[in-house]
Design a protein around this motif. Structure first.
Motif, PDB file in Angstrom:
ATOM      1  N   LEU A 133      43.848 -47.364  49.234  1.00 11.89           N
ATOM      2  CA  LEU A 133      43.062 -48.025  48.188  1.00 11.89           C
ATOM      3  C   LEU A 133      43.903 -48.447  46.980  1.00 11.89           C
ATOM      4  O   LEU A 133      43.454 -49.259  46.171  1.00 11.89           O
ATOM      5  CB  LEU A 133      41.960 -47.083  47.674  1.00 11.89           C
ATOM      6  N   ALA A 134      45.089 -47.884  46.840  1.00  9.37           N
ATOM      7  CA  ALA A 134      45.878 -48.056  45.620  1.00  9.37           C
ATOM      8  C   ALA A 134      46.157 -49.514  45.264  1.00  9.37           C
ATOM      9  O   ALA A 134      46.043 -49.908  44.100  1.00  9.37           O
ATOM     10  CB  ALA A 134      47.186 -47.277  45.726  1.00  9.37           C
ATOM     11  N   ALA A 135      46.521 -50.330  46.239  1.00  9.11           N
ATOM     12  CA  ALA A 135      46.880 -51.723  45.952  1.00  9.11           C
ATOM     13  C   ALA A 135      45.713 -52.512  45.368  1.00  9.11           C
ATOM     14  O   ALA A 135      45.923 -53.384  44.520  1.00  9.11           O
ATOM     15  CB  ALA A 135      47.395 -52.405  47.213  1.00  9.11           C
ATOM     16  N   GLY A 136      44.503 -52.196  45.764  1.00 12.17           N
ATOM     17  CA  GLY A 136      43.339 -52.920  45.283  1.00 12.17           C
ATOM     18  C   GLY A 136      42.644 -52.273  44.096  1.00 12.17           C
ATOM     19  O   GLY A 136      41.577 -52.716  43.684  1.00 12.17           O
ATOM     20  N   THR A 137      43.250 -51.234  43.545  1.00 10.35           N
ATOM     21  CA  THR A 137      42.657 -50.506  42.425  1.00 10.35           C
ATOM     22  C   THR A 137      43.344 -50.911  41.127  1.00 10.35           C
ATOM     23  O   THR A 137      44.575 -50.955  41.075  1.00 10.35           O
ATOM     24  CB  THR A 137      42.804 -48.986  42.642  1.00 10.35           C
ATOM     25  N   PRO A 138      42.584 -51.210  40.066  1.00 10.74           N
ATOM     26  CA  PRO A 138      43.212 -51.548  38.786  1.00 10.74           C
ATOM     27  C   PRO A 138      44.186 -50.459  38.340  1.00 10.74           C
ATOM     28  O   PRO A 138      43.922 -49.262  38.511  1.00 10.74           O
ATOM     29  CB  PRO A 138      42.022 -51.657  37.824  1.00 10.74           C
ATOM     30  N   SER A 139      45.292 -50.867  37.769  1.00 13.55           N
ATOM     31  CA  SER A 139      46.358 -49.921  37.410  1.00 13.55           C
ATOM     32  C   SER A 139      45.959 -48.949  36.302  1.00 13.55           C
ATOM     33  O   SER A 139      46.662 -47.969  36.075  1.00 13.55           O
ATOM     34  CB  SER A 139      47.620 -50.680  37.006  1.00 13.55           C
ATOM     35  N   ILE A 140      44.854 -49.169  35.647  1.00 13.62           N
ATOM     36  CA  ILE A 140      44.371 -48.235  34.617  1.00 13.62           C
ATOM     37  C   ILE A 140      44.005 -46.878  35.223  1.00 13.62           C
ATOM     38  O   ILE A 140      44.038 -45.859  34.547  1.00 13.62           O
ATOM     39  CB  ILE A 140      43.166 -48.838  33.850  1.00 13.62           C
ATOM     40  N   HIS A 141      43.666 -46.862  36.507  1.00 10.44           N
ATOM     41  CA  HIS A 141      43.295 -45.621  37.181  1.00 10.44           C
ATOM     42  C   HIS A 141      44.553 -44.956  37.760  1.00 10.44           C
ATOM     43  O   HIS A 141      45.333 -45.601  38.464  1.00 10.44           O
ATOM     44  CB  HIS A 141      42.285 -45.896  38.294  1.00 10.44           C
ATOM     45  N   PRO A 142      44.748 -43.666  37.502  1.00  9.39           N
ATOM     46  CA  PRO A 142      45.982 -42.980  37.906  1.00  9.39           C
ATOM     47  C   PRO A 142      46.006 -42.550  39.373  1.00  9.39           C
ATOM     48  O   PRO A 142      46.255 -41.384  39.698  1.00  9.39           O
ATOM     49  CB  PRO A 142      46.003 -41.771  36.964  1.00  9.39           C
ATOM     50  N   VAL A 143      45.788 -43.495  40.262  1.00  8.88           N
ATOM     51  CA  VAL A 143      45.729 -43.175  41.694  1.00  8.88           C
ATOM     52  C   VAL A 143      47.054 -42.573  42.169  1.00  8.88           C
ATOM     53  O   VAL A 143      47.061 -41.584  42.917  1.00  8.88           O
ATOM     54  CB  VAL A 143      45.361 -44.428  42.524  1.00  8.88           C
ATOM     55  N   ALA A 144      48.171 -43.126  41.734  1.00 12.79           N
ATOM     56  CA  ALA A 144      49.480 -42.609  42.159  1.00 12.79           C
ATOM     57  C   ALA A 144      49.678 -41.158  41.733  1.00 12.79           C
ATOM     58  O   ALA A 144      50.285 -40.375  42.472  1.00 12.79           O
ATOM     59  CB  ALA A 144      50.596 -43.490  41.608  1.00 12.79           C
ATOM     60  N   GLU A 145      49.176 -40.797  40.568  1.00  7.74           N
ATOM     61  CA  GLU A 145      49.275 -39.398  40.100  1.00  7.74           C
ATOM     62  C   GLU A 145      48.545 -38.468  41.070  1.00  7.74           C
ATOM     63  O   GLU A 145      49.031 -37.386  41.401  1.00  7.74           O
ATOM     64  CB  GLU A 145      48.646 -39.258  38.718  1.00  7.74           C
ATOM     65  N   PHE A 146      47.366 -38.889  41.521  1.00  5.90           N
ATOM     66  CA  PHE A 146      46.582 -38.068  42.446  1.00  5.90           C
ATOM     67  C   PHE A 146      47.242 -38.005  43.817  1.00  5.90           C
ATOM     68  O   PHE A 146      47.280 -36.946  44.441  1.00  5.90           O
ATOM     69  CB  PHE A 146      45.146 -38.588  42.537  1.00  5.90           C
ATOM     70  N   ILE A 147      47.773 -39.115  44.285  1.00  6.20           N
ATOM     71  CA  ILE A 147      48.458 -39.121  45.575  1.00  6.20           C
ATOM     72  C   ILE A 147      49.628 -38.140  45.543  1.00  6.20           C
ATOM     73  O   ILE A 147      49.793 -37.318  46.448  1.00  6.20           O
ATOM     74  CB  ILE A 147      48.921 -40.547  45.950  1.00  6.20           C
ATOM     75  N   GLY A 148      50.435 -38.206  44.485  1.00  9.15           N
ATOM     76  CA  GLY A 148      51.575 -37.307  44.361  1.00  9.15           C
ATOM     77  C   GLY A 148      51.177 -35.844  44.286  1.00  9.15           C
ATOM     78  O   GLY A 148      51.762 -34.985  44.960  1.00  9.15           O
TER      79      GLY A 148
END
Length: 91
Positions: A70-85
């Motif tokens: 989902l990360a590529a289609g999610t606005p960068s304001i949401h910390p998706v990468a932080e959660f993935i890590g």
């Protein structure tokens, strides 16, 4: 597993983060990375929890992969990468 990231938030506890993710069944699951000042130096620091279920290591990897999709289609304001890590480190 998930349709979309719907929102995110930062807590006033010194650093915890929340990510709100819509599941395929329409339910919103809330994930929280515990980064509170009180948890620093403890085993609970940087651990991800869910409001719907306990997270075992196999779940964490599965959720990380689903969020990564989902990360590529999610606005960068949401910390998706932080959660993935954090999920990939959780054992």
């Amino acid at each position: 597993m998930f349709k979309a990231v719907t929102d995110s938030a930062a807590a006033a506890d010194g650093g915890s983060l929340a990510l709100f993710v819509e599941r395929l069944d329409g339910t919103v699951e809330t994930f929280v990375i515990n980064r509170s000042l009180a948890s620093r130096g403890t085993a609970s620091y940087n651990k991800v929890s869910s409001d719907l279920r306990p997270l075992v290591p196999a779940d964490c990897m599965e959720i990380a992969e689903a969020l990564d999709a989902l990360a590529a289609g999610t606005p960068s304001i949401h910390p998706v990468a932080e959660f993935i890590g954090a999920l990939r480190q959780q054992r």
